[in-house]
Design a protein around this motif. Structure first.
Motif, PDB file in Angstrom:
ATOM      1  N   LEU A 232      41.513  34.752  40.297  1.00 46.98           N
ATOM      2  CA  LEU A 232      41.320  34.379  41.510  1.00 46.98           C
ATOM      3  C   LEU A 232      41.015  32.700  41.798  1.00 46.98           C
ATOM      4  N   ILE A 233      40.931  31.468  42.427  1.00 38.50           N
ATOM      5  CA  ILE A 233      40.765  31.165  42.567  1.00 38.50           C
ATOM      6  C   ILE A 233      40.565  30.771  44.572  1.00 38.50           C
ATOM      7  N   ASP A 234      39.350  30.697  44.963  1.00 37.06           N
ATOM      8  CA  ASP A 234      38.718  30.011  46.159  1.00 37.06           C
ATOM      9  C   ASP A 234      37.729  28.664  46.924  1.00 37.06           C
ATOM     10  N   PRO A 235      38.915  28.166  47.287  1.00 40.31           N
ATOM     11  CA  PRO A 235      39.133  26.849  47.636  1.00 40.31           C
ATOM     12  C   PRO A 235      37.413  26.571  48.581  1.00 40.31           C
ATOM     13  N   ASN A 236      37.636  28.270  49.080  1.00 41.23           N
ATOM     14  CA  ASN A 236      36.574  27.724  50.247  1.00 41.23           C
ATOM     15  C   ASN A 236      34.866  27.333  49.615  1.00 41.23           C
ATOM     16  N   THR A 237      35.079  28.507  48.166  1.00 40.82           N
ATOM     17  CA  THR A 237      33.605  28.692  47.453  1.00 40.82           C
ATOM     18  C   THR A 237      33.223  27.336  46.309  1.00 40.82           C
ATOM     19  N   GLY A 238      34.706  27.368  45.958  1.00 40.37           N
ATOM     20  CA  GLY A 238      34.655  26.839  44.649  1.00 40.37           C
ATOM     21  C   GLY A 238      34.477  28.030  43.852  1.00 40.37           C
ATOM     22  N   VAL A 239      34.374  29.057  43.669  1.00 36.32           N
ATOM     23  CA  VAL A 239      34.620  30.521  42.776  1.00 36.32           C
ATOM     24  C   VAL A 239      35.495  30.271  42.098  1.00 36.32           C
ATOM     25  N   GLU A 240      36.002  30.045  41.105  1.00 33.81           N
ATOM     26  CA  GLU A 240      36.942  30.712  40.095  1.00 33.81           C
ATOM     27  C   GLU A 240      36.760  32.002  38.920  1.00 33.81           C
ATOM     28  N   MET A 241      37.361  33.250  38.364  1.00 34.39           N
ATOM     29  CA  MET A 241      36.634  34.082  38.010  1.00 34.39           C
ATOM     30  C   MET A 241      37.645  35.075  37.597  1.00 34.39           C
ATOM     31  N   TYR A 242      38.080  35.535  36.545  1.00 34.35           N
ATOM     32  CA  TYR A 242      38.706  37.034  36.222  1.00 34.35           C
ATOM     33  C   TYR A 242      38.589  38.239  36.533  1.00 34.35           C
ATOM     34  N   GLU A 243      38.964  38.708  36.327  1.00 37.13           N
ATOM     35  CA  GLU A 243      37.860  40.367  35.682  1.00 37.13           C
ATOM     36  C   GLU A 243      37.893  41.390  37.386  1.00 37.13           C
ATOM     37  N   SER A 244      39.030  41.616  37.458  1.00 37.98           N
ATOM     38  CA  SER A 244      39.455  42.445  38.470  1.00 37.98           C
ATOM     39  C   SER A 244      38.302  43.273  39.439  1.00 37.98           C
ATOM     40  N   GLN A 245      37.538  44.288  39.065  1.00 35.64           N
ATOM     41  CA  GLN A 245      36.021  44.072  39.683  1.00 35.64           C
ATOM     42  C   GLN A 245      35.176  43.494  39.844  1.00 35.64           C
ATOM     43  N   ALA A 246      34.836  42.119  39.106  1.00 42.07           N
ATOM     44  CA  ALA A 246      34.071  41.482  39.717  1.00 42.07           C
ATOM     45  C   ALA A 246      34.486  40.816  40.497  1.00 42.07           C
ATOM     46  N   ILE A 247      36.389  40.358  40.953  1.00 37.21           N
ATOM     47  CA  ILE A 247      36.932  39.917  42.107  1.00 37.21           C
ATOM     48  C   ILE A 247      36.748  40.596  43.642  1.00 37.21           C
ATOM     49  N   LEU A 248      37.111  42.142  43.155  1.00 38.02           N
ATOM     50  CA  LEU A 248      36.477  42.628  43.873  1.00 38.02           C
ATOM     51  C   LEU A 248      35.385  42.486  44.932  1.00 38.02           C
ATOM     52  N   ASN A 249      34.665  42.818  43.891  1.00 33.87           N
ATOM     53  CA  ASN A 249      32.882  42.464  44.353  1.00 33.87           C
ATOM     54  C   ASN A 249      32.681  41.380  45.125  1.00 33.87           C
ATOM     55  N   TYR A 250      33.197  39.944  44.180  1.00 32.92           N
ATOM     56  CA  TYR A 250      33.346  38.860  45.342  1.00 32.92           C
ATOM     57  C   TYR A 250      33.443  38.676  46.990  1.00 32.92           C
ATOM     58  N   LEU A 251      35.119  39.551  46.521  1.00 36.22           N
ATOM     59  CA  LEU A 251      35.994  39.582  48.011  1.00 36.22           C
ATOM     60  C   LEU A 251      34.901  40.436  48.974  1.00 36.22           C
ATOM     61  N   ASP A 252      34.271  41.654  48.750  1.00 33.05           N
ATOM     62  CA  ASP A 252      33.747  42.703  49.818  1.00 33.05           C
ATOM     63  C   ASP A 252      32.301  41.910  49.902  1.00 33.05           C
ATOM     64  N   GLN A 253      31.848  41.050  48.846  1.00 28.53           N
ATOM     65  CA  GLN A 253      30.152  39.689  49.497  1.00 28.53           C
ATOM     66  C   GLN A 253      30.779  39.336  49.915  1.00 28.53           C
ATOM     67  N   THR A 254      31.048  38.582  50.028  1.00 22.08           N
ATOM     68  CA  THR A 254      31.693  36.732  50.883  1.00 22.08           C
ATOM     69  C   THR A 254      32.329  37.386  52.471  1.00 22.08           C
ATOM     70  N   TYR A 255      33.918  38.376  52.297  1.00 22.79           N
ATOM     71  CA  TYR A 255      34.326  38.070  53.033  1.00 22.79           C
ATOM     72  C   TYR A 255      34.767  39.687  54.216  1.00 22.79           C
ATOM     73  N   ALA A 256      34.201  40.735  53.394  1.00 25.84           N
ATOM     74  CA  ALA A 256      34.782  41.684  53.829  1.00 25.84           C
ATOM     75  C   ALA A 256      32.939  41.994  54.989  1.00 25.84           C
ATOM     76  N   VAL A 257      33.588  42.813  56.620  1.00 29.46           N
ATOM     77  CA  VAL A 257      32.466  42.847  57.617  1.00 29.46           C
ATOM     78  C   VAL A 257      32.251  44.044  57.455  1.00 29.46           C
ATOM     79  N   ARG A 258      31.506  44.647  56.979  1.00 26.60           N
ATOM     80  CA  ARG A 258      31.172  46.391  57.354  1.00 26.60           C
ATOM     81  C   ARG A 258      29.998  46.781  58.515  1.00 26.60           C
TER      82      ARG A 258
END
Length: 258
Positions: A232-258
């Motif tokens: 995953l590359i996120d140009p909005n934050t500059g984050v780039e990463m491998y590993e599906s679980q890490a990506i899922l955690n990142y998406l939830d923490q950055t974009y999900a509204v709880r």
């Protein structure tokens, strides 16, 4: 469900489809100047057929997720093409827009000179049937992942995901992007040679062939020193990463509204 268990489920789902969307088997000879746009539902068996073809033709696409209850891109699609169904393709290079997976696949093959075409007659029924079974198996095993919208913050720019359709570890990431209605550029990274087969840790020891067998695989190797999906590359934050679980955690923490 853990990503490891999820991956096993997705391995079985991929087997039901004969591992379509794994290798580049009909690379398009032409590259669209502007990114193709696909209004897509990750859990739709008809959308899966189009994503498989895009992987096999080595074409990138801007995914605009349209899960059930979605308010970001679903109304936009229906405004562009009244009573549309999904998948829906918009090609700004030609001004064409269409739905129906078979029409989209044949259009892509004809316009960009790809070697993959929609199956006809009873083979079409077999393709749809196995895609439906694969989708139902996944839904039965891990719920409504990738089907229903969840509240999220809208990114200013689309994210980028290196993936290929049958990748068992990429599936949950694409599902989460769909649920959160996060637009992303799908960088198709299907395998280009036998030396690409198998998990990275296994194939890199067994095979000593080149890592850059396709343009996106070459990009990953040059950028990170390895070829693995999802990435995953996120140009909005500059984050780039491998590993599906890490990506899922990142998406939830950055974009999900709880």
């Amino acid at each position: 469900m853990s990503t490891q268990v999820d991956a096993v489920v997705n391995l079985f789902a991929g087997t039901m489809r004969g591992w379509r969307g794994t290798t580049v088997r009909g690379r398009a000879r032409k590259t669209p100047e502007k990114l193709l746009k696909l209004y897509d539902i990750e859990a739709s068996p008809f959308c899966r057929l189009v994503r498989e073809a895009l992987s096999e033709m080595d074409l990138d696409v801007l995914i605009l997720p349209c899960p059930a209850g979605g308010t970001r891109f679903r109304p936009q699609a229906k405004a562009l093409l009244k009573n549309t169904t999904f998948p829906m393709l918009v090609d700004e290079n030609t001004g064409e827009m269409m739905n129906e997976s078979a029409h989209i696949i044949d259009y892509l093959a004809r316009t960009y000179e790809g070697g993959v075409q929609a199956q006809k007659g009873p083979f079409r029924g077999l393709a749809v049937g196995t895609s439906v079974l694969s989708t139902l198996f996944g839904l039965r095993s891990h719920g409504l992942s990738g089907l229903k919208a969840r509240p999220s913050r809208e990114p200013a720019q689309p994210l980028e995901l290196f993936s290929f359709e049958s990748s068992p570890f990429s599936k949950p990431v694409r599902a989460r992007l769909c649920e959160l209605e996060l637009p992303y550029v799908l960088r198709n990274t299907a395998k280009g040679a036998m030396s690409d087969m198998g998990p990275p840790s296994f194939r890199d020891k067994l095979f000593k062939g080149p890592k850059g067998t396709t343009r996106n695989r070459a990009f990953l190797f040059e950028k990170t020193g390895k070829v693995q999906v999802p990435y995953l590359i996120d140009p909005n934050t500059g984050v780039e990463m491998y590993e599906s679980q890490a990506i899922l955690n990142y998406l939830d923490q950055t974009y999900a509204v709880r």
